[in-house]
Design an enzyme around this catalytic site. Structure first.
Site, short mmCIF file in Angstrom:
data_model
loop_
_atom_site.label_atom_id
_atom_site.label_comp_id
_atom_site.label_asym_id
_atom_site.label_seq_id
_atom_site.Cartn_x
_atom_site.Cartn_y
_atom_site.Cartn_z
N GLN A 189 0.31 -8.76 -3.80
CA GLN A 189 0.53 -10.14 -4.26
C GLN A 189 1.37 -10.18 -5.54
O GLN A 189 1.77 -11.26 -5.97
CB GLN A 189 -0.81 -10.83 -4.52
N SER A 232 3.99 -5.25 0.69
CA SER A 232 4.10 -5.68 2.09
C SER A 232 5.23 -6.70 2.25
O SER A 232 5.36 -7.63 1.45
CB SER A 232 2.76 -6.30 2.49
N HIS A 281 5.83 -9.19 4.36
CA HIS A 281 5.64 -10.62 4.66
C HIS A 281 5.09 -11.44 3.50
O HIS A 281 4.97 -12.67 3.61
CB HIS A 281 4.77 -10.79 5.92
N THR A 320 8.10 6.71 14.69
CA THR A 320 9.50 6.26 14.61
C THR A 320 9.61 5.08 13.66
O THR A 320 8.81 4.13 13.75
CB THR A 320 9.99 5.85 16.02
N CYS A 351 -12.57 -18.14 5.24
CA CYS A 351 -11.25 -17.57 5.52
C CYS A 351 -11.24 -16.45 6.54
O CYS A 351 -10.42 -16.45 7.45
CB CYS A 351 -10.55 -17.06 4.27
N1 PLP Z 1 -3.86 -6.67 -0.14
C1 PLP Z 1 -3.72 -7.92 -0.57
C2 PLP Z 1 -4.01 -8.25 -2.00
C3 PLP Z 1 -3.33 -8.92 0.32
O1 PLP Z 1 -3.20 -10.17 -0.10
C4 PLP Z 1 -3.07 -8.57 1.67
C5 PLP Z 1 -2.69 -9.61 2.65
O2 PLP Z 1 -3.49 -10.35 3.15
C6 PLP Z 1 -3.21 -7.24 2.07
C7 PLP Z 1 -3.61 -6.32 1.12
C8 PLP Z 1 -2.93 -6.80 3.47
O3 PLP Z 1 -1.54 -6.78 3.69
P1 PLP Z 1 -0.90 -6.63 5.13
O4 PLP Z 1 -0.94 -7.98 5.75
O5 PLP Z 1 0.51 -6.18 4.86
O6 PLP Z 1 -1.66 -5.60 5.89
#
Ligand code: PLP
Length: 407
Positions: free
Chosen positions: A181, A201, A203, A242, A328
């Site tokens: 985040q 990450s 996304h 891969t 959630c």
């Molecule tokens: N860690 C945190 C703080 C997140 O907000 C998230 C996403 O929900 C994740 C880990 C997991 O990420 P990913 O969706 O790339 O597996």
């Protein structure tokens, strides 16, 4: 204005068109396998992967060789924690983390506990912050890893990462930070912040889903990991499989933009967030800010609207996409483990809503959200016997609840 409006940037972000443009050729024209060494198709794919590695490294102050591609943060977290635990088991079997981590960290730690490891779960301060003192007190001779998030996904609270990193280095304990985040919102520098392992990450930073990476420090100290996915020995043996070339190109571009646009994005989001909060607090009473006002992501606002149930609120503001502090992750209406660990009571936890502000949020959208949130809270409170009693000046602590009442 196109409805519904997106205010859930912590859950995921829309992809930036610049990222999509960078990715497109890698689905069709440049489709080679980055591991194919014998022809130009492979070389071109590999060149694109190495370019992305450099873009990602630059965003966090790392060396490109320290980036290991994964399918996202969840996988990177598993690799970091299990990989360290297995590699350093002879040195010790104690890990320090916190109660407010993402489930990917908590569940990985639970898995290790079943396999003979000991985990200390630090309780945060009321604001959700983990203090340096708490980490210091938890360290033991057999501690091999401290795993603490950079920024919390629910409340946006920032941990004192640099101080914790310095402490860990001084004590010779590895430090992993989940920066999923944080990247693109606050400066992240693995050298200055003394971080040994870090995940991010795609996304969450306007890139594609299903791709992320783990930063693994190569010197001072050199971190070694036991791979969790075996196969062809890709990614220096740390993660076989891969490579997802278009995804990696997208992650690289997203990281480049996270670096170049950081200040602009942070200013944009925080101005809108602060404007939103000032309007909400001016229009409504009994609103509580969850988190740390002074150490918070610029993109986050987690508010509890007392005397309003979060799920009813979400139903009441259908044109605004947000998350609530309950429910959630599961079908049950469990209050968020984060708010609970902070000592927020069930009532306030159930009435919490997380608003997220991002690169594409506009003032017009915020004005719309304010108007709808205020109207929904007022409408729902009119149905609340508790709120009515408060308005009549009745001290709720003196009420005898036996014989019914709302829960
Ligand atoms: N860690 C945190 C703080 C997140 O907000 C998230 C996403 O929900 C994740 C880990 C997991 O990420 P990913 O969706 O790339 O597996």
């Amino acid at each position: 204005m196109k409805l519904p409006i997106y205010f859930d940037y912590q859950a995921t972000t829309p992809m930036d068109p610049r990222v999509l443009d960078a990715m497109l050729p890698y689905f069709t024209e440049v489709f080679g396998n980055a591991a194919s060494r014998s022809h130009a198709f492979g070389w071109k794919a590999e060149e694109a992967v190495e370019n992305a590695r450099a873009q990602i490294a630059a965003a966090i102050g790392a060396n490109p060789k320290e980036i290991v591609f994964t399918s996202g943060s969840t996988e990177a977290i598993n690799l970091a924690i299990k990989g360290v635990a297995e590699m350093y088991a002879e040195k010790g079997k104690h890990i320090v983390t916190s109660l407010v981590e993402h489930k990917a960290v908590l569940d990985t730690c639970k898995h290790l506990e079943k396999n003979g490891y000991e985990v200390t779960y630090l309780t945060p301060e009321k604001t959700g912050r983990i203090t340096l003192e708490a980490v210091k007190a938890a360290l033991r001779d057999d501690t091999i890893l401290v795993a603490l998030m950079w920024a919390n996904n629910e409340i946006g609270t920032l941990n004192p990462v640099r101080e914790i990193g310095a402490l860990c280095h001084e004590k010779g304990v590895l430090f992993f930070s989940d920066a999923t985040q944080a990247v693109g919102k606050v400066p992240v520098d693995v050298e200055a912040d003394h971080v040994d392992l870090l995940c991010l990450s795609g996304h969450k930073i306007y890139g594609p889903k299903g791709v992320g990476c783990l930063y693994v420090r190569r010197k001072n100290p050199r971190v070694r990991l036991v791979a969790q996915i075996d196969g062809g020995g890709h990614e220096r043996g740390m993660r076989s499989g891969t490579l997802n070339v278009p995804g990696i190109v997208g992650l690289g571009k997203a990281c480049e933009l996270a670096r170049t646009d950081l200040e602009k994005d942070a200013k944009h989001a925080s101005e809108l967030r602060d404007y939103f909060e000032s309007k909400i607090f001016a229009a409504l009473d009994h609103v509580h800010l969850n988190g740390d006002k002074d150490h918070r992501l610029p993109t986050n606002s987690n508010l509890s609207f007392k005397y309003v149930e979060g799920e009813s609120m979400i139903m009441g503001i259908k044109d605004i996409a947000v998350s609530s502090g309950s429910a959630c992750t599961s079908a049950s209406l469990e209050p968020s483990h984060v708010l609970r660990a902070m000592g927020v009571g069930d009532e306030l936890a159930h009435s919490s809503i997380r608003f997220g502000f991002g690169r594409f949020t506009t003032k017009e959208q915020v004005d719309f959200a304010v108007e709808h949130v205020v109207a929904a809270v007022k409408r729902l409170r009119e149905l609340s016997p508790l709120y009515e009693m408060v308005q009549e000046g009745i001290d709720l602590s003196t009420v005898n609840w036996q014989g019914g009442g709302t829960h």
